[in-house]
Write a protein that holds these residues in place. Structure first.
Motif, short mmCIF file in Angstrom:
data_model
loop_
_atom_site.label_atom_id
_atom_site.label_comp_id
_atom_site.label_asym_id
_atom_site.label_seq_id
_atom_site.Cartn_x
_atom_site.Cartn_y
_atom_site.Cartn_z
N GLU A 185 0.89 -1.33 0.06
CA GLU A 185 0.07 -0.17 -0.10
C GLU A 185 1.15 1.13 0.04
O GLU A 185 1.70 1.22 0.79
N PHE A 186 1.01 1.98 -0.98
CA PHE A 186 1.57 3.04 -1.05
C PHE A 186 1.24 4.38 -0.14
O PHE A 186 -0.06 4.66 -0.03
N GLY A 187 1.96 5.10 0.64
CA GLY A 187 1.71 6.18 1.63
C GLY A 187 1.64 7.06 0.68
O GLY A 187 1.97 7.22 -0.43
N SER A 188 1.71 8.62 1.47
CA SER A 188 1.19 9.80 0.42
C SER A 188 2.72 10.28 0.09
O SER A 188 2.97 11.09 -0.84
N SER A 189 3.70 9.98 0.92
CA SER A 189 5.12 10.66 0.83
C SER A 189 6.10 9.87 0.01
O SER A 189 6.85 8.99 0.45
N ARG A 190 5.93 9.64 -1.29
CA ARG A 190 6.73 8.88 -2.14
C ARG A 190 7.43 9.60 -3.20
O ARG A 190 7.73 8.90 -4.13
N SER A 191 7.49 10.90 -3.08
CA SER A 191 8.05 11.62 -3.84
C SER A 191 9.68 12.38 -3.98
O SER A 191 10.12 12.89 -4.56
N ASN A 192 10.12 11.61 -2.63
CA ASN A 192 11.60 12.11 -2.21
C ASN A 192 12.73 11.50 -2.94
O ASN A 192 13.18 10.27 -2.54
N GLN A 193 13.25 11.72 -3.87
CA GLN A 193 14.12 11.25 -5.05
C GLN A 193 15.48 11.08 -4.30
O GLN A 193 16.22 10.21 -4.55
N SER A 194 15.79 12.21 -3.22
CA SER A 194 17.11 11.99 -2.57
C SER A 194 16.99 10.56 -1.68
O SER A 194 18.22 9.96 -1.61
N VAL A 195 16.08 10.41 -0.94
CA VAL A 195 15.89 9.31 -0.23
C VAL A 195 15.89 7.93 -1.00
O VAL A 195 16.89 7.20 -0.77
N LEU A 196 15.32 7.97 -2.15
CA LEU A 196 15.59 6.80 -3.13
C LEU A 196 17.04 6.49 -3.53
O LEU A 196 17.51 5.35 -3.62
N GLY A 197 17.61 7.51 -3.91
CA GLY A 197 18.92 7.55 -4.67
C GLY A 197 19.84 6.93 -3.42
O GLY A 197 20.50 5.92 -3.54
N ARG A 198 19.67 7.43 -2.15
CA ARG A 198 20.49 7.06 -0.97
C ARG A 198 20.23 5.39 -0.96
O ARG A 198 20.96 4.66 -0.57
N LYS A 199 18.88 5.09 -0.67
CA LYS A 199 18.65 3.61 -0.44
C LYS A 199 19.20 2.76 -1.83
O LYS A 199 19.49 1.65 -1.38
#
Ligand SMILES: *[C@@H]1O[C@H](CO)[C@@H](O)[C@H](O)[C@H]1NC(C)=O
Ligand SMILES: *[C@@H]1O[C@H](CO)[C@@H](O)[C@H](O)[C@H]1NC(C)=O
Ligand SMILES: *[C@@H]1O[C@H](CO)[C@@H](O)[C@H](O)[C@H]1NC(C)=O
Length: 214
Positions: free
Chosen positions: A131-145
């Motif tokens: 289930e996707f939450g509402s805060s899924r647009s932080n590309q910097s967090v994605l890059g880090r992960k």
């Protein structure tokens, strides 16, 4: 030695058609009354999936190769992809890749549960529904992960993955290399150029690609 989980390479597939984003669910469609034994997906969900009732099946948009559905049940929801013309090896490789990513506990990916053949050809994969939450647009967090995932997925074989897989439905070669530049040049860019040459019979792109220093 640093290595990475090959599946995640965000390589540009020269051959795959762009997919138009189709976000969200479409209207609920009539519940198919397939007999249990006719549908291996329902069969798995109602046995090993530990559900006693499937309460809804809804198409999920976004992809362009496979059909994707969300199955709601009294044991939670499942995400199911099917393809009528490609056999289980594509989804088997996807499951191995998802498992490898899942085990790194970095980027959140669905846990794959089951892959198998459909009765009249093709195949399916059943996985956890996220289930996707509402805060899924932080590309910097994605890059880090993504970086954390590649670090956690180290192998002393170098850069590659134990199985070949697909990008879209195009084969993706993951043969181990000790050097990441060689891996990327040969098995990502070079392989795509070769496919383009084979498909269009024009060697210009291939030669231009290979004239880059590598
Ligand atoms: C299955 O894969 C093929 C590519 O071989 C694709 O053309 C087809 O549309 C796919 N999808 C489904 C739902 O069968
Ligand atoms: C994204 O997350 C990072 C790290 O938590 C934070 O520093 C940054 O402000 C966030 N950016 C946005 C656009 O929310
Ligand atoms: C992946 O594909 C390449 C090229 O076809 C092949 O040489 C290699 O053996 C394959 N790897 C595996 C693990 O099947």
């Amino acid at each position: 030695m640093v290595a990475h989980v090959g599946l995640i390479s965000l390589s540009v597939s020269l051959l795959s058609m762009p997919c138009l984003p189709r976000i969200g669910f479409t209207k609920r469609r009539p519940f198919p009354m397939a007999a249990l034994s006719d549908d291996p997906v329902q069969e798995w969900i109602l046995t090993e999936g530990k559900a006693t009732r499937i309460t809804g099946i809804r198409p999920v948009g976004g992809g362009c190769i496979n059909l994707a559905n969300r199955y709601d049940t009294d044991a939670g929801s499942f995400f199911v992809k099917t393809n009528r013309s490609i056999g289980p090896p594509m989804f088997e490789a996807e499951a191995i890749g998802l498992d490898a990513m899942y085990e790194t506990r970095t980027i959140r990916v669905p846990k794959p549960f089951k892959v198998g053949p459909l009765r009249n050809g093709g195949s399916y994969i059943i996985m956890e529904y996220i289930e996707f939450g509402s805060s899924r647009s932080n590309q910097s967090v994605l890059g880090r992960k993504l970086a954390e995932m590649h670090k956690a997925g180290k192998s002393d074989k170098g850069f590659g993955f134990p199985v070949n897989n697909t990008v879209g439905s195009t084969p993706q070669i993951n043969t181990w290399c000790s050097d990441w530049i060689q891996f990327y040049g040969e098995h990502r860019l070079g392989y795509q150029l070769k496919l383009a040459q084979d498909q269009y019979g024009d060697s210009t792109i291939y030669q231009r690609g290979y004239s880059f220093p590598h």
